[in-house]
Design an enzyme around this catalytic site. Sequence first.
Site, PDB file in Angstrom:
ATOM      1  N   ALA A  25       0.815  -1.230   0.000  1.00 22.75           N
ATOM      2  CA  ALA A  25       0.000   0.000   0.000  1.00 22.75           C
ATOM      3  C   ALA A  25       0.844   1.274   0.000  1.00 22.75           C
ATOM      4  CB  ALA A  25      -0.944  -0.006   1.203  1.00 22.75           C
ATOM      5  N   SER A  26       2.140   1.136  -0.279  1.00 25.75           N
ATOM      6  CA  SER A  26       2.983   2.341  -0.293  1.00 25.75           C
ATOM      7  C   SER A  26       2.761   3.166  -1.557  1.00 25.75           C
ATOM      8  CB  SER A  26       4.455   1.947  -0.188  1.00 25.75           C
ATOM      9  OG  SER A  26       4.776   1.003  -1.191  1.00 25.75           O
ATOM     10  N   ARG A  27       2.215   2.541  -2.587  1.00 26.26           N
ATOM     11  CA  ARG A  27       1.992   3.274  -3.848  1.00 26.26           C
ATOM     12  C   ARG A  27       0.944   2.541  -4.679  1.00 26.26           C
ATOM     13  NH1 ARG A  27       5.984   0.377  -7.217  1.00 26.26           N
ATOM     14  NH2 ARG A  27       7.373  -0.670  -5.782  1.00 26.26           N
ATOM     15  N   ASN A 102      -3.013  -7.194  -2.369  1.00 29.24           N
ATOM     16  CA  ASN A 102      -2.711  -6.365  -3.533  1.00 29.24           C
ATOM     17  C   ASN A 102      -1.245  -6.422  -3.970  1.00 29.24           C
ATOM     18  OD1 ASN A 102      -2.919  -3.791  -5.312  1.00 29.24           O
ATOM     19  ND2 ASN A 102      -1.407  -3.255  -3.745  1.00 29.24           N
ATOM     20  N   TYR A 167       3.847 -14.648 -14.408  1.00 29.63           N
ATOM     21  CA  TYR A 167       2.872 -13.679 -13.894  1.00 29.63           C
ATOM     22  C   TYR A 167       1.446 -14.173 -14.165  1.00 29.63           C
ATOM     23  CZ  TYR A 167       0.550  -9.127 -13.210  1.00 29.63           C
ATOM     24  OH  TYR A 167      -0.277  -8.105 -12.780  1.00 29.63           O
ATOM     25  N   ALA A 169       0.427 -17.218 -14.641  1.00 28.36           N
ATOM     26  CA  ALA A 169       0.134 -18.382 -13.784  1.00 28.36           C
ATOM     27  C   ALA A 169      -0.190 -17.925 -12.360  1.00 28.36           C
ATOM     28  CB  ALA A 169       1.320 -19.341 -13.785  1.00 28.36           C
ATOM     29  N   ILE A 199      -3.317  -0.465 -15.758  1.00 31.74           N
ATOM     30  CA  ILE A 199      -3.513   0.647 -14.807  1.00 31.74           C
ATOM     31  C   ILE A 199      -2.233   1.477 -14.870  1.00 31.74           C
ATOM     32  CG2 ILE A 199      -4.132   1.285 -12.435  1.00 31.74           C
ATOM     33  CD1 ILE A 199      -4.430  -1.841 -11.953  1.00 31.74           C
TER      34      ILE A 199
HETATM   35  P1  NDP Z   1       3.149  -0.969  -7.880  1.00 34.37           P
HETATM   36  O1  NDP Z   1       4.398  -1.515  -8.445  1.00 34.37           O
HETATM   37  O2  NDP Z   1       2.801   0.448  -8.114  1.00 34.37           O
HETATM   38  O3  NDP Z   1       3.108  -1.234  -6.297  1.00 34.37           O
HETATM   39  C1  NDP Z   1       3.419  -2.509  -5.815  1.00 34.37           C
HETATM   40  C2  NDP Z   1       3.261  -2.504  -4.320  1.00 34.37           C
HETATM   41  O4  NDP Z   1       3.529  -3.829  -3.845  1.00 34.37           O
HETATM   42  C3  NDP Z   1       4.261  -1.594  -3.607  1.00 34.37           C
HETATM   43  O5  NDP Z   1       3.621  -1.031  -2.485  1.00 34.37           O
HETATM   44  C4  NDP Z   1       5.352  -2.565  -3.149  1.00 34.37           C
HETATM   45  O6  NDP Z   1       6.025  -2.142  -1.968  1.00 34.37           O
HETATM   46  C5  NDP Z   1       4.514  -3.783  -2.838  1.00 34.37           C
HETATM   47  N1  NDP Z   1       5.273  -5.032  -2.819  1.00 34.37           N
HETATM   48  C6  NDP Z   1       5.935  -5.630  -3.822  1.00 34.37           C
HETATM   49  N2  NDP Z   1       6.476  -6.793  -3.415  1.00 34.37           N
HETATM   50  C7  NDP Z   1       6.110  -6.934  -2.115  1.00 34.37           C
HETATM   51  C8  NDP Z   1       6.363  -7.917  -1.122  1.00 34.37           C
HETATM   52  N3  NDP Z   1       7.068  -9.020  -1.391  1.00 34.37           N
HETATM   53  N4  NDP Z   1       5.859  -7.728   0.127  1.00 34.37           N
HETATM   54  C9  NDP Z   1       5.137  -6.626   0.421  1.00 34.37           C
HETATM   55  N5  NDP Z   1       4.865  -5.653  -0.476  1.00 34.37           N
HETATM   56  C10 NDP Z   1       5.364  -5.816  -1.729  1.00 34.37           C
HETATM   57  O7  NDP Z   1       1.995  -1.956  -8.401  1.00 34.37           O
HETATM   58  P2  NDP Z   1       0.487  -1.687  -8.876  1.00 34.37           P
HETATM   59  O8  NDP Z   1      -0.198  -0.775  -7.936  1.00 34.37           O
HETATM   60  O9  NDP Z   1       0.513  -1.401 -10.331  1.00 34.37           O
HETATM   61  O10 NDP Z   1      -0.084  -3.175  -8.728  1.00 34.37           O
HETATM   62  C11 NDP Z   1      -0.885  -3.584  -7.640  1.00 34.37           C
HETATM   63  C12 NDP Z   1      -1.503  -4.925  -7.984  1.00 34.37           C
HETATM   64  O11 NDP Z   1      -2.295  -4.781  -9.172  1.00 34.37           O
HETATM   65  C13 NDP Z   1      -0.488  -6.023  -8.288  1.00 34.37           C
HETATM   66  O12 NDP Z   1      -0.906  -7.232  -7.713  1.00 34.37           O
HETATM   67  C14 NDP Z   1      -0.504  -6.109  -9.806  1.00 34.37           C
HETATM   68  O13 NDP Z   1      -0.145  -7.376 -10.263  1.00 34.37           O
HETATM   69  C15 NDP Z   1      -1.968  -5.802 -10.088  1.00 34.37           C
HETATM   70  N6  NDP Z   1      -2.211  -5.324 -11.458  1.00 34.37           N
HETATM   71  C16 NDP Z   1      -1.563  -4.209 -11.933  1.00 34.37           C
HETATM   72  C17 NDP Z   1      -1.805  -3.787 -13.239  1.00 34.37           C
HETATM   73  C18 NDP Z   1      -1.165  -2.574 -13.812  1.00 34.37           C
HETATM   74  O14 NDP Z   1      -1.321  -2.335 -15.036  1.00 34.37           O
HETATM   75  N7  NDP Z   1      -0.457  -1.770 -13.031  1.00 34.37           N
HETATM   76  C19 NDP Z   1      -2.745  -4.527 -14.111  1.00 34.37           C
HETATM   77  C20 NDP Z   1      -3.400  -5.631 -13.482  1.00 34.37           C
HETATM   78  C21 NDP Z   1      -3.129  -6.018 -12.200  1.00 34.37           C
HETATM   79  P3  NDP Z   1       7.380  -1.222  -2.043  1.00 34.37           P
HETATM   80  O15 NDP Z   1       6.938   0.092  -2.648  1.00 34.37           O
HETATM   81  O16 NDP Z   1       7.792  -1.094  -0.625  1.00 34.37           O
HETATM   82  O17 NDP Z   1       8.329  -1.973  -2.923  1.00 34.37           O
END
Ligand code: NDP
Length: 262
Positions: A25-27, A102, A167, A169, A199
Amino acid sequence: MSEKPVEIKLPANLFQNKTAIITGASRGVGRATALRLAEAGANVVVNYLKSETEANEVVKNCESLGVEAIAVQGNVSEWQAAQVIAQKTIEKFQKIDLLVLNAGIWEGAPIEEMSEETWNKVLNTNLKAAWAMTKACVPSIKKQQRGAIVLVSSTAGQRGEANFSNYAASKGGQISFTKALASELCPKIRVNAVAPGWIETAMVRPVFEDENYKQQVLDSIPLNRMAMTDDVALSICFLLSDWSRHITGEILNINGGSVLCG
Ligand code: NDP
């Protein structure tokens, strides 16, 4: 992007007295979801992996909406970390009502070049984490009158994605996991997923530096736009709320009409 989020506010009592954990939820989508949950009255746990400053900023933004919030670092793909996230939530808020799975990463390669490391990293972050976090949180959610879990899957889990078989899978696995748990955890806990298409977030921004590719993507979306993070957050809030109290095991498409599977 020049677009603005939907201006309608959620009712301030929609999630009153509820505690919500949002992983990643940081971004991006997680941040937008935390803010909407706070707007609607939930106390919020902002999980993150590395982005401490950003996570603390999300906490401040949630607090300014009149709720309590904490940031909890933890790699959700590790069972021990998942347990710590659940424990810290219970220490602070005494309970867990709502869980948004998420956190995710999007890294792939053609199958002949895909390393074991890349395969494992993506499957662990996107799919194993869903198991770990759900297992850690369900005992507390079960103690409440009702609870809800939402997974953030993807169109890739529905139609596949070339060069991202790991991804796809992991996201397809999330969909089956959602359906399995919907029947396993009923009637007290509803389990649903959203399946977004593109997104505009940090995850995919590098590929849209190519303007031609960006235009091709837009042309493939009937609504002719990419989702904003808030579009996804609003659907997640719908699935967490009593507005969807008779819905469980559902996979909600949020893709502008680009993948029409029901
Ligand atoms: P972002 O890359 O913007 O954000 C990812 C978030 O996940 C960050 O807060 C990150 O933390 C956190 N994170 C990553 N790995 C871990 C971990 N091992 N443990 C805890 N936190 C973790 O991603 P989106 O907002 O774009 O994506 C969110 C979700 O939506 C994902 O599941 C993605 O697969 C899905 N999605 C995204 C699409 C897109 O087009 N963007 C399309 C369809 C689905 P930190 O900042 O600290 O690294």
